[in-house]
Design a protein around this motif. Structure first.
Motif, PDB file in Angstrom:
ATOM      1  N   ARG A   1       0.938  -1.025   0.067  1.00  0.00           N
ATOM      2  CA  ARG A   1       0.123  -0.066  -0.214  1.00  0.00           C
ATOM      3  C   ARG A   1       1.097   1.610   0.022  1.00  0.00           C
ATOM      4  NH1 ARG A   1      -3.400  -2.163   5.139  1.00  0.00           N
ATOM      5  NH2 ARG A   1      -2.722  -3.433   4.373  1.00  0.00           N
TER       6      ARG A   1
ATOM      7  N   THR B   1      -6.298   0.275   3.037  1.00  0.00           N
ATOM      8  CA  THR B   1      -6.139   0.906   1.955  1.00  0.00           C
ATOM      9  C   THR B   1      -7.442  -0.008   1.256  1.00  0.00           C
ATOM     10  OG1 THR B   1      -4.797   0.112  -0.078  1.00  0.00           O
ATOM     11  CG2 THR B   1      -4.571  -1.370   1.654  1.00  0.00           C
TER      12      THR B   1
ATOM     13  N   GLU C   1      -7.666  -1.428  -1.703  1.00  0.00           N
ATOM     14  CA  GLU C   1      -7.012  -2.543  -2.671  1.00  0.00           C
ATOM     15  C   GLU C   1      -6.387  -3.635  -2.198  1.00  0.00           C
ATOM     16  OE1 GLU C   1      -5.627  -1.302  -5.973  1.00  0.00           O
ATOM     17  OE2 GLU C   1      -3.727  -0.219  -4.862  1.00  0.00           O
TER      18      GLU C   1
ATOM     19  N   SER D   1      -5.999  -7.077   8.113  1.00  0.00           N
ATOM     20  CA  SER D   1      -4.962  -6.321   7.634  1.00  0.00           C
ATOM     21  C   SER D   1      -4.955  -4.970   7.452  1.00  0.00           C
ATOM     22  CB  SER D   1      -5.101  -6.148   5.955  1.00  0.00           C
ATOM     23  OG  SER D   1      -6.547  -6.700   5.670  1.00  0.00           O
TER      24      SER D   1
END
Ligand code: TIH
Ligand code: FE2
Length: 366
Positions: free
Chosen positions: A198, A206, A208, A282
Motif C-alpha cells: 500500500r 487501503t 484494494e 489487515s
C-alpha cells in the motif's frame, strides 16, 4: 495489463462449459486483471506518485509472466516498503494482542498444567478482538520464521507453509481478477495474492488488496482447515455458475471472508466481537472500528482515515449471520473504498462455515 493470456473459450449463453479446477488451469485466467497495478484510479492515494506507480508496474509485470510450476517471484523490497510493512505490523500486533495476554500469557498458562492451564488460557483469551484461531495461526507462522514484522515475507516461503497445513497454494497476481476468476481459483485451493504494498500515506486502510492484506489477512486464515474449507466451498459453488449467482457468491465472500465478525464473550466480561475477515485483519483502522475499539494512532500520531463512513451513523450495524440473513447479504452492495456500514456476526468459524455451506448447496441446486 501487459499479459499474454490464452484465448478464453467462448461463453455459452447461460452456463460456461469450461471452468478451471486445477492450479495449472488458472494460467488461463490469472493474467486477466481488472485493475492492473499500473492503472490506479484517481482517488487512490498513490495516483499522483509516479515512483510508486512505476514500482507497482514492475512488481505486477512479474506476476503477469508467472505460469504454474514457475518459482514464485521474489521481490527485492526497498527500505521504505519494509518500513510500511513494519509500521502496519506493529499496529496489527497490538490489536491482535488485545485481551489475549500476549504469548507470555499462553506460556504462563502452559506452565500451570492441566485444568488450571485451560482455565487461565480461556480467561486470557476472553478479551481478544480477533478470532483466537487466527491469533494462534499468526503466532505459529512467526515461530516458524514464515511471517515477521521485520521484513515483507516472500510468497515462496508462505506458499510452502500454507501447502503443508491445508494443501492451499498462493499464486501471484497483478491486481483484481473478475469475481468469477477469483472464486474459481478458490475452488482449486489457490489464493491469488498481490505482492506490492500500500501507499505509505494511508497505512491504516487501503481500498484494494496489497501484500499486507494477502499475507497477514488471508494466509493465516487459510492455514485453518475449517476456514480453508469455507473458502473452497464458495469456490466450488462458483464453477459454471450463472453471472447472477457469481454476484451473490462474491457478496457472501465479502461479508464473511473479507469483513466477517464472530460473537465474542461479552456475557463473561470479554470482547463483544472478534474479527475473522481478512479485510479487517489487515487494516488497523477498520479493525479497531469494527470491534468497537478507539482508532489506533498512526506513526505520525494522527487517526487513520475514517473512509467515507456516514457521519450520521459512525457506529456500524452488526447483524447476526444466519441462513435467513444470507438472503439480505447476497442482495447487498457494499463500499470498496471506505469502511463498511454493516458487518455480519457468526457463531465461531464453524458457524460461519455452516451458513456458507448451506447457501452454497442452494446455489448448486439452482
Ligand atoms: N481495506 C483492506 C486493508 O486496508 O488492508 C484491504 C482490502 C480488503 C478488501 C478489499 S481491499
Ligand atoms: Fe481479500
Amino acid at each position: 495489463a501487459p499479459a499474454p493470456a490464452a484465448a478464453p473459450p467462448p461463453p455459452p449463453p447461460r452456463r460456461r462449459r469450461w471452468y478451471p479446477t486445477t492450479p495449472a488451469d488458472l494460467d488461463t485466467v490469472a493474467a486477466r486483471t481488472l485493475q492492473a497495478g499500473d492503472d490506479l484510479s484517481s482517488d487512490h492515494p498513490g495516483f499522483a506518485d509516479a515512483a510508486y506507480r512505476s514500482r507497482r508496474a514492475a512488481i505486477t509485470a512479474a506476476a503477469a509472466r508467472y505460469r504454474w510450476g514457475d518459482p514464485l517471484p521474489v521481490v527485492a523490497y526497498a527500505p521504505a516498503e519494509t518500513a510500511t510493512w513494519t509500521a502496519v505490523w506493529a499496529q496489527l500486533a497490538a490489536l491482535r494482542a488485545v485481551g489475549g495476554g500476549g504469548s507470555g500469557g499462553g506460556a504462563a498458562a502452559a506452565a500451570m498444567g492441566g485444568a488450571a492451564a485451560a482455565a487461565a488460557a480461556a480467561a486470557a483469551a476472553r478479551g481478544r478482538v480477533v478470532a483466537p484461531e487466527y491469533a494462534a495461526a499468526v503466532e505459529g507462522a512467526v515461530a516458524e520464521g514464515v511471517l515477521s514484522g521485520d521484513a515483507i515475507p516472500q510468497l515462496g516461503g508462505v506458499d510452502a507453509w500454507l501447502h503443508d497445513r491445508t494443501g492451499w497454494r498462493v499464486r501471484p497476481v497483478g491486481g483484481l481478477l473478475s469475481p468469477r476468476d477469483f472464486l474459481n481459483g478458490l475452488g482449486a485451493k489457490v489464493f491469488h495474492a498481490t505482492q506490492y504494498i500500500r501507499h505509505p500515506s494511508v497505512p491504516g486502510y487501503t481500498p484494494e488488496p496489497d501484500v499486507i492484506h494477502e499475507l497477514l489477512g488471508h494466509v493465516p486464515l487459510l492455514s485453518i482447515p475449517a476456514f480453508a474449507g469455507l473458502n473452497e466451498t464458495i469456490g466450488i459453488a462458483s464453477r459454471g455458475a450463472r453471472d447472477d449467482a457469481i454476484e451473490r457468491l462474491a457478496r457472501l465472500y465479502w461479508f464473511t471472508v473479507e469483513f466477517g465478525l464472530l460473537w465474542g464473550d461479552a456475557a463473561a466480561g470479554g470482547a463483544p466481537y472478534r474479527a475473522y475477515g481478512a479485510g479487517l485483519l489487515s487494516s488497523p483502522g477498520e479493525l479497531a472500528r469494527a470491534v468497537g475499539l478507539p482508532a489506533p494512532p498512526t506513526a505520525e500520531g494522527e487517526d487513520v482515515r475514517e473512509g467515507a463512513s456516514p457521519p450520521a451513523n459512525p457506529e456500524p450495524d452488526r447483524r447476526p449471520l444466519t441462513l435467513e440473513a444470507v438472503a439480505e447479504v447476497v442482495a447487498s452492495s457494499y463500499p470498496v473504498t471506505s469502511f463498511q456500514r454493516v458487518y455480519y456476526v457468526a457463531q465461531g468459524l464453524e458457524g460461519a462455515a455452516d451458513v456458507v455451506a448451506a447457501y452454497a448447496r442452494q446455489v448448486q441446486a439452482e
